[in-house]
Motif scaffolding. Structure first.
Motif, PDB file in Angstrom:
ATOM      1  N   GLU A  31      43.821  38.434  37.978  1.00  0.00           N
ATOM      2  CA  GLU A  31      44.351  37.132  38.381  1.00  0.00           C
ATOM      3  C   GLU A  31      45.734  36.888  37.782  1.00  0.00           C
ATOM      4  OE1 GLU A  31      43.110  32.370  38.296  1.00  0.00           O
ATOM      5  OE2 GLU A  31      41.776  33.880  37.432  1.00  0.00           O
ATOM      6  N   LEU A  32      45.903  37.243  36.517  1.00  0.00           N
ATOM      7  CA  LEU A  32      47.200  37.069  35.865  1.00  0.00           C
ATOM      8  C   LEU A  32      48.268  37.943  36.515  1.00  0.00           C
ATOM      9  CD1 LEU A  32      46.048  37.012  32.126  1.00  0.00           C
ATOM     10  CD2 LEU A  32      46.938  35.073  33.445  1.00  0.00           C
ATOM     11  N   ILE A  33      47.927  39.183  36.806  1.00  0.00           N
ATOM     12  CA  ILE A  33      48.885  40.095  37.436  1.00  0.00           C
ATOM     13  C   ILE A  33      49.276  39.585  38.818  1.00  0.00           C
ATOM     14  CG2 ILE A  33      49.167  42.410  38.413  1.00  0.00           C
ATOM     15  CD1 ILE A  33      47.445  43.438  36.065  1.00  0.00           C
ATOM     16  N   ASP A  34      48.268  39.167  39.604  1.00  0.00           N
ATOM     17  CA  ASP A  34      48.548  38.708  40.961  1.00  0.00           C
ATOM     18  C   ASP A  34      49.380  37.428  40.974  1.00  0.00           C
ATOM     19  OD1 ASP A  34      47.202  40.869  41.937  1.00  0.00           O
ATOM     20  OD2 ASP A  34      45.403  39.774  42.558  1.00  0.00           O
ATOM     21  N   LYS A  35      49.275  36.643  39.912  1.00  0.00           N
ATOM     22  CA  LYS A  35      50.088  35.427  39.810  1.00  0.00           C
ATOM     23  C   LYS A  35      51.493  35.699  39.261  1.00  0.00           C
ATOM     24  CE  LYS A  35      46.372  32.009  39.297  1.00  0.00           C
ATOM     25  NZ  LYS A  35      45.746  31.010  38.377  1.00  0.00           N
TER      26      LYS A  35
END
Length: 339
Positions: free
Chosen positions: A136-140
């Motif tokens: 989730e952090l990477i995709d954001k």
């Protein structure tokens, strides 16, 4: 709603994990069929589930009116069994690798599309708590552009591990440490990086486990189309099963996995996410398998009941397989290959 009628094909080493997951899903499923070529193994599995029929014939699968079948058989059998079940109108969740070559994997995907049934591929480590947070952090964009990654697998497989009629062979296992063990860490890296592979330059060898014909060590440089360079190393001739390590490096921070625990460091701020496996003693089977099969199996049942998309479907399952086979091809040709 009536419960799903579930069967399992292959009651070997990994089946203990499925047995536990099935018991936890008893509100949604009835386990009605267990098959193994060694009938005693099928009988032993079936006895834990009331009304479960056991057999040593794969053909008996189609007499059971099943909704879902789990394929836990030797790798080379996956394509034939998965396609047969899909064509018979049965949803299928298969163990990794989904196949031992790309044409077989693509045939499985086509069968799922044509039949309208669900096809899932087991990559349970995507369900690790910290991995879900990291993705989730990477995709954001919290890590910025992903610039690098590495994975390290140093495990041990004694000669007794290969004391069966298919492991350790190119024709039936499809390879060694890469396709059987490191495929999980390869899948996690490609999933977190979130980019297609541009090229692979790899090398495999058999240095210690001389009782098998497949590789016991492998390394590779893998470039993704987003510019990330992935350094891969895997061996199964170490002295024990050390925790798998993975690192994803971005412009703004780093995500590190050791075993099932994940550390996130962004802009100097560090957080540690401990997996439930760190706190739980109820995982069945070997500790390096983790306790996440249940999460994926339960989600597959929900997708079947609700007719919703499968998270790790055939196309997703093919991604890590393509990388593994790319390393094999590069090593064989002794050159960089493009995917």
């Amino acid at each position: 709603m009536s419960k799903l009628r579930v069967g399992i094909i292959g009651c070997g080493r990994i089946s203990v994990v499925y047995k536990e997951a099935f018991k936890k899903c008893s509100d949604a499923i009835d386990v009605t069929f267990a098959m193994d070529k060694i009938i005693e193994r099928a009988d032993d599995f079936a006895k834990d589930f009331e009304g479960c029929v056991s057999s040593d014939l794969f053909e008996d699968t189609f007499e059971q009116e099943l909704d879902v079948v789990h394929i836990c058989t030797p790798h080379f059998l996956h394509k034939e069994q998965v396609v047969s079940c899909l064509n018979a109108g049965i949803n299928v969740l298969t163990e990794k690798p989904m196949a031992i070559n790309i044409p077989d994997a693509e045939m499985m995907i086509r069968a799922a599309n044509k039949s309208g049934k669900k096809l899932g591929v087991i990559f349970q480590n995507r369900y690790i708590e910290g991995v879900k947070i990291a993705k989730e952090l990477i995709d954001k964009g919290k890590l910025g552009n992903i610039t690098g990654a590495w994975s390290l697998l140093t495990w041990w497989r004694p000669p007794s591990y290969y004391d069966c009629d298919w492991k350790g062979t190119w024709s039936e296992e499809g390879g060694g440490v890469l396709i059987d063990q490191a495929i999980h860490s390869i899948d996690l890296v490609q999933y977190l990086v979130g980019s297609e592979v541009e090229w692979i330059e790899g090398h495999i060898a058999n240095r210690i486990l001389k009782n098998v014909e497949v590789e016991d060590v492998a390394d590779a440089a893998i470039k993704f189309k987003n510019g990330c360079i992935y350094s891969l190393f895997a061996t199964n001739y170490y002295t024990n099963n050390a925790p798998v390590q993975i690192e994803i490096k971005g412009e703004k921070g780093t995500i590190s996995l050791k075993g099932f625990d994940v550390t996130v460091c962004i802009d100097g701020e560090r957080d540690r996410f401990y997996s439930q496996d760190s706190k739980s003693d109820d995982a069945k089977g070997h500790n390096y398998w983790g306790n996440y099969h249940f999460e994926q199996i339960r989600e597959f049942y929900e997708s079947t009941i609700n007719d919703s998309p499968v998270f790790i479907n055939g196309s997703e399952g093919k991604k890590a397989l393509s990388i593994v086979l790319g390393v094999y091809e590069s090593s064989k040709k002794t050159k960089k290959i493009k995917l």
